[in-house]
Enzyme design. Structure first.
Site: not given
Length: 468
Positions: A290, A330
């Site tokens: 931490s 496409r």
């Protein structure tokens, strides 16, 4: 400023092999490999010279390109292949290659052929690593399940203590999900397909070229098959320009793996809370610290599994939305949306599998905490068993026993004592009553289920080993 994507905001895969295997540089290299492979296939079919193929190979190295410049030019054509081709042709001229090399480059192909194929090449490398880590995870969970087949613990339902189970069966449940995910991802990895269809998925330009080349016996089909073989991809026989099922299958398999590992991470996070303390992550130097509280040892591997599980659904949604809105020959934007979503899923799955492997193979088990938590529920955790076994011996049957359970909980009176007052020793002696309150006697088929999953793992492991 360096524009590379190192994963600073993506801790689930940052620092793992996935960061490089699915990087921008790897994707560009995959496009270069596809282009170079196509010219090589043409040379093998006498459609261009060996020198042309060699010239293209020499410019097909990502180290020769300014990727920041390439990225800046990408919006001009809405994909990176278009500016890359321009850069390749400039390099061919710079290197003094024959004009025919530039002609053979990308001949008969379209941007989608190269980009979709390049994605498959990137996925191929990433999935190989992911599958290896999933199998390692499975091995760790199998060992855990085997070692704790007899470790009785409390099962939780909707966050509350429910009934007894075994830690072995909990681990086997995680293992079962990982095995299913591995199988699904393995199947997807075996079906990575070449995309090759030309401008509108008809190969019209290539067909026309071949019709004017009497010296070759090659066909568009044979050339496509040769390219697939050269690149190590499956030859589907037809293009899949607007059939986006291959992308969805890959995305779904990646998402399934992430979800399976997310469940493992979530359960470990719950069990690793100090007030529960049944499981703990392996202690590793530099892991879990931490920035503000030196005493903390954060379960970071599990946190990263949860991170991946939270991140994946939105990416899957993008893939499904893109596939469901694909139009014409496409898609206008849907195809483009797939690229980053699929790559990020691949990176998340690979990173999650990497962290899960360490977690599963080093998970700590605190038996004292398991016994303490099992005892917290008291006799009430066996109320289901008691109601079924003693209904005929208590006046009022099951409802009366349920009332005794509630009284035991509300007043803090031993349920065992309450039942002893209701049932005569003649009908049920003290030893038999004691045994009814033994959690180890009410585990149902937990051990059989564990054995079934372990057998599944053994069979899968044999199939993995037989391939090597």
């Amino acid at each position: 400023m360096d524009g590379a994507d190192y994963g600073v905001l993506a801790p689930a895969w940052a620092g793992t092999a996935a960061a490089s295997l699915a990087s921008d540089a790897s994707f560009v290299q995959a496009m270069l490999d596809a282009e170079a492979g196509w010219v090589q296939v043409q040379a093998d079919a006498d459609l261009c010279s060996v020198q042309d193929a060699q010239a293209v190979r020499e410019v097909a190295s990502v180290d020769r390109y300014d990727l920041a410049l390439l990225a800046s030019r990408t919006p001009d054509g809405a994909n990176a292949l278009i500016p890359l081709l321009g850069m390749m042709r400039d390099l061919l001229k710079h290197d003094g290659a024959a004009a025919t090399a530039g002609t053979a480059l990308h001949r008969g192909a379209t941007s989608q052929d190269i980009i979709d194929t390049a994605l498959m090449l990137v996925l191929s490398k990433t999935l190989t690593l992911t599958l290896a880590d999933l199998r390692s995870t499975a091995g760790g969970l199998a060992a855990l399940a085997q070692a704790h087949r007899g470790t009785v613990c409390i099962a939780r339902s909707l966050t509350q203590h429910a009934l007894p189970t075994t830690l072995g069966w909990k681990a086997a449940s995680w293992l079962s999900a990982v095995l299913d995910a591995e199988q699904q991802l393995d199947a997807a990895a075996r079906q990575l397909r070449l995309q090759w269809g030309g401008a509108v998925a008809t190969l019209a330009s290539l067909e026309q070229l071949l019709s004017g080349q009497p010296q070759t016996t090659a066909t568009s089909q044979s050339l496509s098959s040769d390219l697939a073989a050269l690149l190590g991809l499956e030859d589907p026989g037809t293009p899949w320009h607007t059939n986006r099922m291959p992308i969805l299958q890959l995305g779904s398999a990646l998402g399934a793996a992430i979800a399976a590992l997310g469940t493992l991470g979530a359960d470990v996070l719950t069990a690793a809370r100090p007030e529960i303390g049944e499981l703990s992550e392996p202690r590793e130097a530099g892991k879990g610290g931490s920035s503000a509280m030196p005493q903390k040892q954060n379960p970071v591997r599990s946190v990263l599994l949860r991170n991946a599980a939270f991140s994946a659904p939105g990416l899957l949604s993008t893939l499904f939305t893109a596939a469901g809105s694909a139009v014409d020959e496409r898609p206008d934007g849907g195809w483009h949306a797939e690229w980053s979503a699929l790559r990020e899923l691949a990176r998340l799955a690979s990173g999650a599998a990497f962290h899960a492997s360490f977690l599963a193979n080093g998970l700590g088990v605190d038996r004292a905490a398991i016994e303490r938590n099992l005892a917290l529920g008291g006799d009430a955790v066996l109320s289901e068993r008691l109601a079924a076994a003693l209904a005929d011996l208590v006046v009022g049957g099951k409802p009366a026993i349920q009332a005794l359970v509630r009284r035991s909980l509300d007043e803090g009176i031993s349920l065992r004592d309450l039942l002893r007052l209701e049932i005569s020793v003649h009908d049920l002696n003290d030893q038999d009553l004691y045994e009814l309150f033994d959690p180890a006697g009410y585990l149902g088929a937990a051990d059989r289920f564990t054995e079934t999953v372990l057998a599944d793992y053994s069979a899968r492991k044999e199939s993995w080993q037989s391939r090597n």
